[in-house]
Write a protein that holds these residues in place. Structure first.
Motif, PDB file in Angstrom:
ATOM      1  N   HIS A  54       0.837  -1.204   0.000  1.00  0.00           N
ATOM      2  CA  HIS A  54       0.000   0.000   0.000  1.00  0.00           C
ATOM      3  C   HIS A  54       0.870   1.251   0.000  1.00  0.00           C
ATOM      4  CE1 HIS A  54      -3.792  -2.147   1.770  1.00  0.00           C
ATOM      5  NE2 HIS A  54      -3.236  -2.806   0.779  1.00  0.00           N
ATOM      6  N   GLN A  55       2.009   1.176   0.681  1.00  0.00           N
ATOM      7  CA  GLN A  55       2.904   2.328   0.726  1.00  0.00           C
ATOM      8  C   GLN A  55       3.405   2.678  -0.669  1.00  0.00           C
ATOM      9  OE1 GLN A  55       6.204   1.873   3.382  1.00  0.00           O
ATOM     10  NE2 GLN A  55       7.034   3.901   2.993  1.00  0.00           N
ATOM     11  N   PHE A  56       3.794   1.656  -1.448  1.00  0.00           N
ATOM     12  CA  PHE A  56       4.247   1.910  -2.808  1.00  0.00           C
ATOM     13  C   PHE A  56       3.126   2.497  -3.652  1.00  0.00           C
ATOM     14  CE2 PHE A  56       4.155   0.349  -7.180  1.00  0.00           C
ATOM     15  CZ  PHE A  56       5.214   1.068  -7.693  1.00  0.00           C
ATOM     16  N   LEU A  57       1.916   1.946  -3.545  1.00  0.00           N
ATOM     17  CA  LEU A  57       0.799   2.447  -4.342  1.00  0.00           C
ATOM     18  C   LEU A  57       0.484   3.897  -3.984  1.00  0.00           C
ATOM     19  CD1 LEU A  57      -1.544  -0.671  -4.338  1.00  0.00           C
ATOM     20  CD2 LEU A  57      -0.320   0.288  -6.284  1.00  0.00           C
ATOM     21  N   GLY A  58       0.601   4.238  -2.706  1.00  0.00           N
ATOM     22  CA  GLY A  58       0.389   5.632  -2.307  1.00  0.00           C
ATOM     23  C   GLY A  58       1.391   6.556  -2.967  1.00  0.00           C
ATOM     24  N   ARG A  59       2.645   6.107  -3.043  1.00  0.00           N
ATOM     25  CA  ARG A  59       3.678   6.905  -3.701  1.00  0.00           C
ATOM     26  C   ARG A  59       3.418   6.998  -5.197  1.00  0.00           C
ATOM     27  NH1 ARG A  59       9.781   5.073  -2.847  1.00  0.00           N
ATOM     28  NH2 ARG A  59       9.031   3.295  -4.071  1.00  0.00           N
ATOM     29  N   ALA A  60       2.962   5.883  -5.776  1.00  0.00           N
ATOM     30  CA  ALA A  60       2.690   5.866  -7.215  1.00  0.00           C
ATOM     31  C   ALA A  60       1.565   6.815  -7.586  1.00  0.00           C
ATOM     32  CB  ALA A  60       2.354   4.446  -7.665  1.00  0.00           C
ATOM     33  N   LEU A  61       0.571   6.937  -6.708  1.00  0.00           N
ATOM     34  CA  LEU A  61      -0.600   7.759  -7.004  1.00  0.00           C
ATOM     35  C   LEU A  61      -0.506   9.154  -6.386  1.00  0.00           C
ATOM     36  CD1 LEU A  61      -3.316   5.001  -6.470  1.00  0.00           C
ATOM     37  CD2 LEU A  61      -2.603   5.983  -8.658  1.00  0.00           C
ATOM     38  N   GLY A  62       0.526   9.393  -5.596  1.00  0.00           N
ATOM     39  CA  GLY A  62       0.699  10.703  -4.986  1.00  0.00           C
ATOM     40  C   GLY A  62      -0.285  10.992  -3.878  1.00  0.00           C
ATOM     41  N   VAL A  63      -0.680   9.952  -3.121  1.00  0.00           N
ATOM     42  CA  VAL A  63      -1.639  10.122  -2.021  1.00  0.00           C
ATOM     43  C   VAL A  63      -1.096   9.415  -0.783  1.00  0.00           C
ATOM     44  CG1 VAL A  63      -3.597  10.263  -3.594  1.00  0.00           C
ATOM     45  CG2 VAL A  63      -2.945   8.042  -2.644  1.00  0.00           C
ATOM     46  N   ARG A  64      -1.766   9.631   0.345  1.00  0.00           N
ATOM     47  CA  ARG A  64      -1.356   8.972   1.576  1.00  0.00           C
ATOM     48  C   ARG A  64      -1.707   7.490   1.526  1.00  0.00           C
ATOM     49  NH1 ARG A  64      -3.734  12.113   6.578  1.00  0.00           N
ATOM     50  NH2 ARG A  64      -2.469  10.504   7.619  1.00  0.00           N
ATOM     51  N   ARG A  65      -0.913   6.694   2.233  1.00  0.00           N
ATOM     52  CA  ARG A  65      -1.148   5.249   2.254  1.00  0.00           C
ATOM     53  C   ARG A  65      -2.532   4.922   2.802  1.00  0.00           C
ATOM     54  NH1 ARG A  65       2.783   1.587   5.819  1.00  0.00           N
ATOM     55  NH2 ARG A  65       1.794   2.865   7.437  1.00  0.00           N
ATOM     56  N   ALA A  66      -3.000   5.715   3.766  1.00  0.00           N
ATOM     57  CA  ALA A  66      -4.313   5.456   4.361  1.00  0.00           C
ATOM     58  C   ALA A  66      -5.422   5.551   3.318  1.00  0.00           C
ATOM     59  CB  ALA A  66      -4.572   6.439   5.498  1.00  0.00           C
ATOM     60  N   GLY A  67      -5.278   6.496   2.375  1.00  0.00           N
ATOM     61  CA  GLY A  67      -6.284   6.632   1.325  1.00  0.00           C
ATOM     62  C   GLY A  67      -6.324   5.415   0.422  1.00  0.00           C
ATOM     63  N   VAL A  68      -5.147   4.869   0.095  1.00  0.00           N
ATOM     64  CA  VAL A  68      -5.067   3.657  -0.722  1.00  0.00           C
ATOM     65  C   VAL A  68      -5.696   2.484   0.018  1.00  0.00           C
ATOM     66  CG1 VAL A  68      -3.497   1.970  -1.739  1.00  0.00           C
ATOM     67  CG2 VAL A  68      -3.050   4.413  -2.004  1.00  0.00           C
ATOM     68  N   THR A  69      -5.402   2.367   1.317  1.00  0.00           N
ATOM     69  CA  THR A  69      -5.952   1.269   2.112  1.00  0.00           C
ATOM     70  C   THR A  69      -7.468   1.304   2.135  1.00  0.00           C
ATOM     71  OG1 THR A  69      -3.970   1.220   3.507  1.00  0.00           O
ATOM     72  CG2 THR A  69      -5.968   0.211   4.393  1.00  0.00           C
ATOM     73  N   THR A  70      -8.041   2.499   2.296  1.00  0.00           N
ATOM     74  CA  THR A  70      -9.502   2.638   2.316  1.00  0.00           C
ATOM     75  C   THR A  70     -10.106   2.266   0.967  1.00  0.00           C
ATOM     76  OG1 THR A  70      -9.385   4.399   3.976  1.00  0.00           O
ATOM     77  CG2 THR A  70     -11.405   4.247   2.675  1.00  0.00           C
TER      78      THR A  70
END
Length: 210
Positions: free
Chosen positions: A135-151
Motif C-alpha cells: 500500500h505504501q508503494f501504491l500511495g507513492r505511485a498515485l501521490g496520495v497517503r497510504r491510508a487513502g489507498v488502504t480505504t
C-alpha cells in the motif's frame, strides 16, 4: 536501480518481465512515481533523444528480466538499424501521451478510479493476477497517503474485485476493475497498441538480439 537521477545513463533496457518505476523528487525531497514500466517498455529514452542524463531515478519494483545494452552500443545500433530507431521514436510518442493523460487523470478523477487504472496498467505489464506491491508503494505511485489507498482497496475487496495479502494484491475480477477505472486506462492502452505492437516490434528487436 537501473539508472540514477542526474548521472550518466550507462545502459538501456528492453523489459521483458517485471515492473519498474520512474521516480521524481518532489519539493519535500520525497520520491513520487511519474512512470510505470513493464513488459514491452523501454528504459533509456534520453539516449534515443541524444542526451545522457535524466532528472528521474528508475528502480525495479517487481523482479523480472530485461535485455540490456550499453549506451554506446545502443547509439551504434540505432544508426545501423533504422527500423529500431523508428520504433523507439513511436514508443516515445506513447510515453508522451501517457504523461499528458495522467495529468488529466490526477486532476479530474477519483482515487478509486485512478487506483483501478493503475492496477490494470500494472497487470498488463506483469501478465499475471498477483501483484507483489505494498500500500505504501501504491500511495507513492498515485501521490496520495497510504491510508487513502488502504480505504479505497478495502472497498474494492468488499465488492470482490481483488484480494489483499501481506505485500501482495490479487486481482479477482478484471472486468469489474475495468468498469471502476476511468477512461484514461482505455485511452492509454489503445495508444500503446496502436503505436507499439508485437507485429511492429518483432523485426527490429530480433535484429537487436543478433
Amino acid at each position: 536501480m537501473l539508472h540514477e537521477r542526474n548521472l550518466p545513463i550507462a545502459h538501456a533496457y528492453f523489459i521483458e518481465r517485471g515492473l519498474a518505476s520512474l521516480l521524481a523528487r518532489s519539493g519535500d525531497q520525497s520520491m513520487l512515481e511519474v512512470g510505470t514500466l513493464g513488459h514491452m517498455d523501454f528504459v533509456g529514452i534520453p539516449l534515443v533523444l541524444g542526451s545522457a542524463r535524466t532528472p528521474y531515478r528508475c528502480v525495479v519494483q517487481v523482479p523480472g528480466e530485461a535485455l540490456r545494452i550499453t549506451a554506446e552500443d545502443l547509439r551504434r545500433v540505432l544508426s545501423g538499424i533504422p527500423s529500431l530507431h523508428h520504433l523507439l521514436l513511436r514508443y516515445i510518442q506513447v510515453r508522451t501521451v501517457q504523461s499528458t493523460q495522467l495529468v488529466v487523470c490526477n486532476t479530474r478523477h477519483t482515487l478509486k478510479q485512478r487506483l483501478a487504472r493503475w492496477l490494470l496498467f500494472a497487470q498488463d505489464r506483469i501478465h499475471g493476477n498477483e501483484l507483489p506491491l505494498t500500500h505504501q508503494f501504491l500511495g507513492r505511485a498515485l501521490g496520495v497517503r497510504r491510508a487513502g489507498v488502504t480505504t479505497a482497496m478495502g472497498r474494492m475487496e468488499e465488492t470482490g474485485l481483488l484480494h489483499r495479502g501481506r505485500g501482495r494484491i490479487v486481482i479477482l475480477d478484471r472486468a469489474g476493475l475495468e468498469a471502476e477505472a476511468c477512461d484514461c486506462y482505455r485511452t492509454l492502452r489503445a495508444e500503446h497498441g496502436r503505436l507499439v505492437c508485437d507485429e511492429v516490434a518483432a523485426p527490429p528487436l530480433a535484429a537487436l538480439r543478433q
